[in-house]
Scaffold this motif. Structure first.
Motif, PDB file in Angstrom:
ATOM      1  N   ALA A  51      67.575  75.188-103.610  1.00  0.00           N
ATOM      2  CA  ALA A  51      67.511  73.556-103.837  1.00  0.00           C
ATOM      3  C   ALA A  51      68.830  72.398-104.839  1.00  0.00           C
ATOM      4  CB  ALA A  51      66.175  73.180-103.634  1.00  0.00           C
ATOM      5  N   THR A  52      68.607  71.005-104.160  1.00  0.00           N
ATOM      6  CA  THR A  52      69.114  69.679-105.156  1.00  0.00           C
ATOM      7  C   THR A  52      67.847  69.564-104.737  1.00  0.00           C
ATOM      8  OG1 THR A  52      70.129  68.770-103.209  1.00  0.00           O
ATOM      9  CG2 THR A  52      71.731  70.174-104.682  1.00  0.00           C
ATOM     10  N   VAL A  53      68.112  69.181-106.402  1.00  0.00           N
ATOM     11  CA  VAL A  53      67.036  67.707-107.137  1.00  0.00           C
ATOM     12  C   VAL A  53      67.497  66.888-107.499  1.00  0.00           C
ATOM     13  CG1 VAL A  53      64.523  67.415-108.384  1.00  0.00           C
ATOM     14  CG2 VAL A  53      65.259  69.779-107.123  1.00  0.00           C
ATOM     15  N   ARG A  54      67.268  65.235-107.568  1.00  0.00           N
ATOM     16  CA  ARG A  54      67.230  64.184-107.949  1.00  0.00           C
ATOM     17  C   ARG A  54      67.246  63.493-107.919  1.00  0.00           C
ATOM     18  NH1 ARG A  54      69.884  59.717-106.783  1.00  0.00           N
ATOM     19  NH2 ARG A  54      69.921  60.140-104.121  1.00  0.00           N
ATOM     20  N   LEU A  55      66.633  62.740-109.792  1.00  0.00           N
ATOM     21  CA  LEU A  55      65.651  61.649-110.149  1.00  0.00           C
ATOM     22  C   LEU A  55      66.304  59.905-110.284  1.00  0.00           C
ATOM     23  CD1 LEU A  55      63.523  63.729-112.530  1.00  0.00           C
ATOM     24  CD2 LEU A  55      63.241  63.556-109.736  1.00  0.00           C
TER      25      LEU A  55
ATOM     26  N   PRO B  98      60.781  50.536-114.735  1.00  0.00           N
ATOM     27  CA  PRO B  98      60.057  51.194-115.663  1.00  0.00           C
ATOM     28  C   PRO B  98      58.523  52.664-115.978  1.00  0.00           C
ATOM     29  CG  PRO B  98      59.327  48.877-115.745  1.00  0.00           C
ATOM     30  CD  PRO B  98      60.110  49.700-114.172  1.00  0.00           C
ATOM     31  N   ASP B  99      58.165  52.139-114.506  1.00  0.00           N
ATOM     32  CA  ASP B  99      57.230  53.568-113.945  1.00  0.00           C
ATOM     33  C   ASP B  99      57.360  54.238-113.267  1.00  0.00           C
ATOM     34  OD1 ASP B  99      55.854  53.485-117.090  1.00  0.00           O
ATOM     35  OD2 ASP B  99      55.055  52.066-116.503  1.00  0.00           O
ATOM     36  N   ASP B 100      58.607  53.904-112.016  1.00  0.00           N
ATOM     37  CA  ASP B 100      58.405  54.392-111.243  1.00  0.00           C
ATOM     38  C   ASP B 100      59.663  55.257-110.991  1.00  0.00           C
ATOM     39  OD1 ASP B 100      56.306  53.357-109.498  1.00  0.00           O
ATOM     40  OD2 ASP B 100      57.370  51.523-110.658  1.00  0.00           O
ATOM     41  N   THR B 101      59.211  56.472-110.026  1.00  0.00           N
ATOM     42  CA  THR B 101      60.744  57.554-109.811  1.00  0.00           C
ATOM     43  C   THR B 101      61.113  58.021-108.668  1.00  0.00           C
ATOM     44  OG1 THR B 101      60.893  57.963-112.165  1.00  0.00           O
ATOM     45  CG2 THR B 101      62.350  59.008-110.565  1.00  0.00           C
ATOM     46  N   LEU B 102      62.060  57.914-107.930  1.00  0.00           N
ATOM     47  CA  LEU B 102      62.945  58.278-106.492  1.00  0.00           C
ATOM     48  C   LEU B 102      62.951  59.779-106.787  1.00  0.00           C
ATOM     49  CD1 LEU B 102      62.115  57.172-103.098  1.00  0.00           C
ATOM     50  CD2 LEU B 102      64.315  57.069-103.587  1.00  0.00           C
ATOM     51  N   LEU B 103      62.188  61.079-106.161  1.00  0.00           N
ATOM     52  CA  LEU B 103      62.752  61.954-106.011  1.00  0.00           C
ATOM     53  C   LEU B 103      63.526  62.663-105.027  1.00  0.00           C
ATOM     54  CD1 LEU B 103      61.339  65.118-107.579  1.00  0.00           C
ATOM     55  CD2 LEU B 103      62.130  65.472-105.682  1.00  0.00           C
ATOM     56  N   HIS B 104      64.736  62.769-105.184  1.00  0.00           N
ATOM     57  CA  HIS B 104      65.318  63.378-103.744  1.00  0.00           C
ATOM     58  C   HIS B 104      65.915  64.581-103.825  1.00  0.00           C
ATOM     59  CE1 HIS B 104      67.350  58.963-102.683  1.00  0.00           C
ATOM     60  NE2 HIS B 104      66.638  58.619-104.253  1.00  0.00           N
ATOM     61  N   TYR B 105      65.228  65.336-102.609  1.00  0.00           N
ATOM     62  CA  TYR B 105      65.575  66.806-102.657  1.00  0.00           C
ATOM     63  C   TYR B 105      66.089  67.345-100.948  1.00  0.00           C
ATOM     64  CZ  TYR B 105      61.243  67.032 -99.863  1.00  0.00           C
ATOM     65  OH  TYR B 105      60.034  67.258 -98.910  1.00  0.00           O
TER      66      TYR B 105
END
Length: 179
Positions: free
Chosen positions: A92-96, A101-108
């Motif tokens: 699995a690859t995980v990328r943030l 400033p208080d929001d993140t998108l996690l791609h997997y």
């Protein structure tokens, strides 16, 4: 099996990274996870129960993190044995990605293969089970993040207390709709 998606997280990229590396938080979030124990540098032993179609088993496996680029990404290799139920392995690859400033998108992206009884239930059931586990994980993970890192309410904004019963929620909805 291949599975890829993204998930919005209500925290900064740094907090999301720390959470993805917090074994106690992950254990709380992974459905059926009983233990995540370090066994070496960036290596973990995992014990969990999972159901895939009619096959339910306790799996013992290993995770190894590599290509670690804090606070942006890593690759995870995993393998697990479920006794007579079968086995699985993959990566699995995980990328943030910081989106505020208080929001993140996690791609997997996950690539995995299974064998034994699990493989006999069919790829469609395996895919559906994997999607359900991912959905449950992210629901749990996001809830834990929100509990640990609540968003600040802007000055002057009052929050109404949450109704406690189904009847109270229904009455609050009627009031909003019909005034």
């Amino acid at each position: 099996m291949e599975l890829s998606n993204q998930q919005a997280l209500p925290v900064s990229q740094a907090i999301a990274w720390d959470a993805l590396n917090d074994t106690s938080l992950l254990q709380q979030s992974i459905p059926g996870c009983e233990a995540i124990n370090p066994i070496g540098e960036n290596e973990y032993e995992v014990l969990m129960t999972a159901a895939i179609g009619p096959v339910k088993a306790k799996f013992k496996g290993k995770l190894k993190l590599s290509d670690i680029t804090p606070p942006e990404s890593y690759t995870m290799a995993f393998e697990g044995q479920g006794g007579a139920a079968g086995h699985g392995k993959g990566t699995a690859t995980v990328r943030l990605e910081a989106t505020g400033p208080d929001d993140t998108l996690l791609h997997y992206a996950v690539t995995a293969s299974v064998g034994g009884k699990i493989a006999q239930v069919g790829s469609r059931l395996v895919d559906m089970a994997a999607q359900k586990i991912a959905g449950d994980f992210f629901g749990n993970f996001t809830a834990v993040l929100q509990a640990r890192h609540p968003r600040a309410v802007p000055a002057g904004v009052e929050l109404a207390p949450a109704p406690t019963s189904a009847w109270a929620r229904f009455m609050a909805w009627l009031k909003r709709v019909f005034g």
